[in-house]
Design an enzyme around this catalytic site. Structure first.
Site, mmCIF file in Angstrom:
data_model
loop_
_atom_site.group_PDB
_atom_site.id
_atom_site.type_symbol
_atom_site.label_atom_id
_atom_site.label_comp_id
_atom_site.label_asym_id
_atom_site.label_seq_id
_atom_site.Cartn_x
_atom_site.Cartn_y
_atom_site.Cartn_z
ATOM 1 N N HIS A 122 0.650 -1.042 -0.155
ATOM 2 C CA HIS A 122 -0.252 -0.273 -0.108
ATOM 3 C C HIS A 122 0.634 0.934 -0.184
ATOM 4 O O HIS A 122 2.040 0.991 0.460
ATOM 5 C CB HIS A 122 -1.060 0.258 1.390
ATOM 6 C CG HIS A 122 -1.954 1.155 1.114
ATOM 7 N ND1 HIS A 122 -1.654 2.094 1.473
ATOM 8 C CD2 HIS A 122 -2.755 0.892 1.211
ATOM 9 C CE1 HIS A 122 -2.527 2.588 1.948
ATOM 10 N NE2 HIS A 122 -3.901 1.961 1.691
ATOM 11 N N ASP A 199 3.436 -4.242 8.129
ATOM 12 C CA ASP A 199 2.240 -3.324 8.292
ATOM 13 C C ASP A 199 1.184 -4.734 8.118
ATOM 14 O O ASP A 199 0.547 -5.508 7.439
ATOM 15 C CB ASP A 199 2.086 -2.907 6.607
ATOM 16 C CG ASP A 199 1.100 -2.373 6.991
ATOM 17 O OD1 ASP A 199 -0.332 -2.534 7.437
ATOM 18 O OD2 ASP A 199 0.692 -1.348 5.588
ATOM 19 N N GLN A 202 -3.794 -4.988 7.125
ATOM 20 C CA GLN A 202 -5.242 -6.422 6.598
ATOM 21 C C GLN A 202 -5.686 -7.729 7.185
ATOM 22 O O GLN A 202 -6.194 -8.376 6.410
ATOM 23 C CB GLN A 202 -4.666 -6.578 5.282
ATOM 24 C CG GLN A 202 -4.727 -5.207 4.026
ATOM 25 C CD GLN A 202 -6.400 -4.668 3.901
ATOM 26 O OE1 GLN A 202 -6.694 -5.574 4.030
ATOM 27 N NE2 GLN A 202 -6.292 -3.690 3.681
ATOM 28 N N LYS A 225 -10.198 -0.854 10.663
ATOM 29 C CA LYS A 225 -9.622 -1.773 9.612
ATOM 30 C C LYS A 225 -10.089 -3.491 10.895
ATOM 31 O O LYS A 225 -10.057 -4.464 10.016
ATOM 32 C CB LYS A 225 -8.480 -2.485 8.674
ATOM 33 C CG LYS A 225 -8.060 -1.137 7.693
ATOM 34 C CD LYS A 225 -7.391 -1.420 7.103
ATOM 35 C CE LYS A 225 -6.625 -0.403 6.480
ATOM 36 N NZ LYS A 225 -7.709 0.000 5.215
ATOM 37 N N CYS A 364 -4.954 2.655 -4.380
ATOM 38 C CA CYS A 364 -3.650 2.886 -3.098
ATOM 39 C C CYS A 364 -2.571 1.892 -3.444
ATOM 40 O O CYS A 364 -1.338 1.912 -2.007
ATOM 41 C CB CYS A 364 -3.259 3.416 -1.714
ATOM 42 S SG CYS A 364 -4.817 4.297 -1.192
#
Lengths: 406, 145
Positions: A122, A199, A202, A225, A364
């Site tokens: 991303h 990261d 997700q 999220k 993105c």
């Protein structure tokens, strides 16, 4: 899992869309909906215990301060951190990664070696590192992907032969859902003396997070999220790294002593938390974690995996649909695809008028779009409240849309 | 198919998007203007030739949704053989026609069926950047001349 019971906890689903349809929400990779317990926790905080944390000696300040300590501990357990001081509150992943990039490369600590990110990142886990490397005059390289969209491990090993200061990768792609073998990526990075940043935006709502098993130096995620509120996130760092790291930001609450000539900083985690924390966000995030734990992350994972397979199967049956990427394991329930002759935005608008929310665009992740040789795609992303009936309905409408636009 | 969709995707838009009249697939020309929407990645290149202050030829290439492609195609049609000043007025009219904040009804602005086909963009503000993609880019270019 009782799907009906779960969905009934999300007030947004208790109403119709402006076009009079049931909301079929399939943009969970962007943000999840919020259950009553999260909304109530935030409202109750403001109604019954609002005060600043870590400052006042009076009630309700003392209560809030204690809650932040408790929640930090709970979050540490949730992500498998060894110590609560390793949990730093941020405003979300973009905020965390920008501050982290600046703290690692922008201060007096001069780092040597290239900066690596994967081609599936991303923009929030790509651009901050690209800019930090540029400012530090360090090489910035992108780890190539295989044709199926997974990290090319041979290319990664090859890149690591050059001096490397940092590797930034996502736990799972926000476009293909492809998950990465973080433990292996970490081991290889560490063997080359590089820091590993993960990261987990997700992954956090869909699979267990264990930062010690991953052996990463940093991990970030956003609350929104994972059924939590916007504007709150967590940055995990190992104690040894965080304690040496330049403060993420400067201001009130993080200082030990301020003099005209110099300032000293508090111990972890306060060293990295300047200014008033997003306290309502922290309380809401705790409620979100409690919601996930109540359902059981393994149950959520099993439910979503079954839906993910159904979604892929149904999409593969539609002529002209091409799904982006696939790896054998570690998937998050995200499926992106193109439809021959139908632009993603037209598809998304068509479905929106049927009450179905899917996402269209580059998500993105422009480097990943370029890898697949496309400009944009459609994306369906699932959550614990998604159902097989919703998938059937969406694919049926998708076929109608194809007939309409072709 | 529901009414909202029918109003947005009028026959003019669908047919123009499927068979654009002013699209050039493999241009040898240097683009005059790049129309890019960073939010979705859609991009058109406009090839505009102006002689003695009059649009002699307009063409485009690139990638975009039905609405952006059809609106760019209609723009090329609407501006052909017009003076720059006339072109700017047409552009302003079109941009107001799709503006949901405008107090003037689309029918008061123009009687062009081709332009009016996009009036439903007022009900889909999220698609306004599709409808105005080529138009905004060309207006900026003309204003810089």
């Amino acid at each position: 899992m009782n799907l009906e019971s779960i969905k009934s906890q999300f007030p947004i689903f208790q109403q119709k869309t402006p076009v009079g349809k049931e909301l079929v929400y399939l943009d969970n990779a962007s943000t999840t909906q919020k259950p009553d317990c999260v909304i109530d926790a935030i409202a109750d905080f403001y109604k019954f215990s609002n005060a600043n944390a870590g400052r006042g000696v009076y009630w309700p300040a003392t209560e809030v301060t204690g809650r932040v300590v408790d929640i930090r501990q709970r979050l540490a357990k949730f992500i498998g951190a060894a110590r609560p001081e390793e949990v730093v509150f941020t405003h979300g992943v973009t905020d965390a990664l920008n501050k982290l990039a600046l703290a690692i490369f922008g201060g007096s600590q001069k780092r040597e070696g290239q900066v690596l990110v994967s081609g599936m990142e991303h923009h929030s886990n790509f651009v901050p590192w690209q800019m930090a490397a540029r400012h530090g005059s360090l090489p910035f390289k992108v780890i190539p992907l295989t044709d199926s969209g997974a990290i090319d491990m041979e290319a990664y090993a090859q890149l690591l032969k050059e001096p490397t200061s940092l590797v930034a990768v996502s736990a799972a792609s926000n476009v293909t859902g492809i998950g990465n073998d973080i433990s292996r990526l970490s081991q290889m990075a560490h063997n080359s003396g590089a820091l590993l940043v993960v990261d987990a935006s997700q992954a956090v709502a869909h699979q267990p997070i264990d930062v010690r098993q991953w052996d990463c130096d940093f991990m970030v995620f956003s609350g929104h999220k994972a059924y939590g509120p916007t504007g709150i996130g967590v940055l995990y760092g190992t104690y040894e790294v965080l304690v040496e790291l330049n403060p993420l930001a400067y201001g009130g609450g993080m200082v030990q002593e301020v003099n005209e000539s110099d300032t000293t900083f508090r111990m972890l985690p306060h060293r990295h938390e300047a200014g008033t924390l997003n306290l309502a966000g922290i309380v809401g995030l705790e409620a979100a974690i409690a919601f996930i734990e109540k359902q059981g992350i393994a149950n959520i994972q099993a439910h979503e995996n079954a839906l993910y397979e159904l979604l892929r199967k149904k999409l593969n049956e539609v002529s002209g649909v091409a799904i982006l990427g696939r790896s054998s394991s570690l998937q998050c329930p995200v499926v992106s695809f193109t439809v021959e002759g139908v632009h993603p935005h037209d598809m998304a608008t068509y479905l929106a008028t049927e009450g179905i929310s899917i996402r269209a665009g580059h998500h993105c992740a422009q480097p990943l779009m370029k890898h697949f040789g496309i400009t944009a795609c459609s994306r369906i992303s699932l959550a614990c409240y998604s159902s097989g009936q919703e998938i059937e309905q969406t694919v049926d409408q998708l076929k109608e849309a194809i007939a309409f636009f072709r | 198919m529901n009414k909202a969709l029918q109003s947005l995707y009028k026959e003019v838009i669908l047919s123009r998007a499927k068979v654009p009249r002013y699209e050039c697939k493999a241009p040898d020309l240097v683009p005059t203007v790049e129309a890019y929407n960073p939010l979705c990645g859609d991009k058109f290149y406009l090839y505009v030739s102006i002689e003695d202050g009059v649009f002699k030829e307009l063409k485009f290439s690139g990638f975009g949704c039905s609405i952006s492609k059809a609106s760019t195609d209609v723009m090329c049609d609407a501006l052909s053989h017009k003076t720059i000043q006339e072109g700017l007025l047409i552009i302003d009219t079109f941009l107001e026609l799709i503006d949901d904040k405008s107090s003037v009804s689309p029918e008061q602005l123009t009687d062009s069926k081709e332009l009016l086909a996009f009036a439903a963009a007022r009900d889909f503000p999220e698609r306004k950047t599709c409808a105005n993609l080529g138009w905004e880019a060309l207006r900026l270019h003309l204003q810089s001349l």
